[in-house]
Write an enzyme that holds these catalytic residues in place. Structure first.
Site: not given
Ligand code: COA
Length: 383
Positions: A263, A319
């Site tokens: 998140h 979700d």
């Molecule tokens: N599975 C595996 N790794 C994950 C992950 C997941 N669902 N979510 C985050 N990570 C990892 C990222 O790859 C990143 O790794 P890095 O530091 O090596 O690059 C790290 O955790 C931070 O992730 P990041 O995408 O920068 O976090 P964020 O805070 O910007 O993004 C989301 C948050 C929601 C976009 C992200 O967690 C995600 O894409 N989740 C899946 C989609 C989802 O469920 N969305 C609904 C949100 S309510």
């Protein structure tokens, strides 16, 4: 000021764009509060109708207020004939979120107070929009399946009536309560992408239909509302609990993401996931199989263990368990995101009304990183 002086914040993370009285989140502690009330208290004791009143008025309704507000919502459920005709023109295989975005936008043409933008008219419009959003989603599904549309039932709550309009069956009390809780949990979440989109549009003083249509568009993406559908597709692809471990290992090993996990704000468990996890198990038990819950639980355990190993505070989000809960209730997978909108429309509206009340055009700056001092050349002389 004409030149931005601060550093760039990609994705506007941790930037406070405006004060708001609607929703508070403490991402480190996993706290979510609607207008002063903890989400756990609301999920355990409240109803969607009461929660909507809270989001729009900043306080819980008294009994007579709740009764008249619920009656108002019930009275506004019917869709304009023109919007139903429009939905009938859509191809049968239309993506329901696309249908919802277009049909919701079309509601504006039939608004009985189209030119009225007073606070009172917007409040009446807010009730119509919230009531009609649920009817729209049910109508989109029934029409694409060639089913007759049903009349709303005045004896049913917003959640129960929605399930009735969708499935043609009056839901059991467990199903109705599960949907009611899901609607409460999804109703608002501060300045998430779709709400911010709504506020940006409202900030131009575009009307409420324009603002909510922007929000529906933003919600559709897989990094936002679309994640619940992606979770169920993942569960169906994995198929059985025996395949979970290899799937998770392969996915994470290849640097992929597990949908429904992680998140942008929470660094601990999303408090909404706590309720949805319980609901997923409960609905599974009532329906005679906890297969999808068990698989989800195992995925969650493996991802958390791996993330702990990588020193990352990544946990299940809203979700992750809503997917298996809806699936066990027999809801088609591509309706999960539209159902998110059925709930979140209430939060979007609260924010749009707040934006109108104290409006400032939202207009950030960008950090220009393109070339400079290039010389224009005639088209035939360009390399
Ligand atoms: N599975 C595996 N790794 C994950 C992950 C997941 N669902 N979510 C985050 N990570 C990892 C990222 O790859 C990143 O790794 P890095 O530091 O090596 O690059 C790290 O955790 C931070 O992730 P990041 O995408 O920068 O976090 P964020 O805070 O910007 O993004 C989301 C948050 C929601 C976009 C992200 O967690 C995600 O894409 N989740 C899946 C989609 C989802 O469920 N969305 C609904 C949100 S309510």
């Amino acid at each position: 000021m004409t030149t931005p002086t601060t550093t760039t914040h990609e994705g506007l993370r941790d930037i406070v764009a405006s004060p708001s009285r609607i929703c508070f989140i403490d991402g480190d502690k996993g706290i979510l509060v609607y207008s002063g009330y903890n989400i756990h208290d609301l999920a355990e004791n409240s109803t969607f109708e009461e929660t909507v009143f809270l989001l729009w008025n900043g306080r819980l309704p008294r009994r007579e207020e709740l009764e008249s507000f619920s009656a108002e919502l019930r009275a506004c459920r019917q869709l304009p004939g023109g919007v139903i005709s429009l939905i009938r023109t859509f191809p049968r295989d239309i993506i329901p979120m696309d249908a919802l975005r277009t049909a919701f936008s079309a509601l504006s043409a039939y608004d009985p107070e189209r030119e009225e933008t007073s606070a009172e008219a917007n409040r009446r419009r807010a009730v119509r929009m919230t009531a009609q959003c649920a009817t729209l989603v049910a109508a989109i599904d029934r029409i694409r399946n060639g089913n007759e549309l049903l009349e709303s039932r005045a004896d049913l709550s917003h959640a129960a009536n929605f399930l009735y309009l969708l499935t043609g069956k009056v839901p059991t009390s467990i199903e109705a309560r599960a949907m009611d809780i899901a609607l409460i949990l999804h109703a608002d979440h501060e300045f998430n992408a779709s709400t911010f989109a709504a506020r940006v549009t409202a900030g131009t003083l575009a009307d409420m239909y324009a603002a909510i249509t922007s929000a529906i568009a933003a919600l559709s993406g897989p990094l936002h509302g679309g994640a619940n559908e992606a979770v169920m597709k993942m569960l169906l692809e994995i198929g059985s609990i025996e395949n979970v471990e290899s799937y998770v290992e392969k996915k994470l090993g290849a640097g992929g993401k597990i949908m429904g996990i992680g998140h942008a704000v929470y660094r601990t468990e999303d408090p909404r996931a706590t309720h949805l996890r319980r609901m997923s198990e409960e609905v599974g038990k009532v329906k005679g199989s906890t297969r999808w819950f068990d698989m989800s639980k195992r995925i969650e355990e493996l991802v958390i263990a791996e993330m702990n190993r990588r020193n990352k505070a990544i946990r299940a989000n809203v979700d992750f368990y809503s997917a298996s809960t809806y699936y066990m209730m027999g809801i088609p997978v591509d309706l999960y995101t539209p159902i998110f909108a059925v709930s979140r429309v209430s939060g979007w509206i609260g924010h749009v009304l707040e934006q109108y009340h104290n409006n400032k055009l939202i207009r950030p700056r960008s950090e220009y990183v393109g070339p400079s001092d290039l010389k224009w050349a005639p088209v035939d002389q360009r390399s």
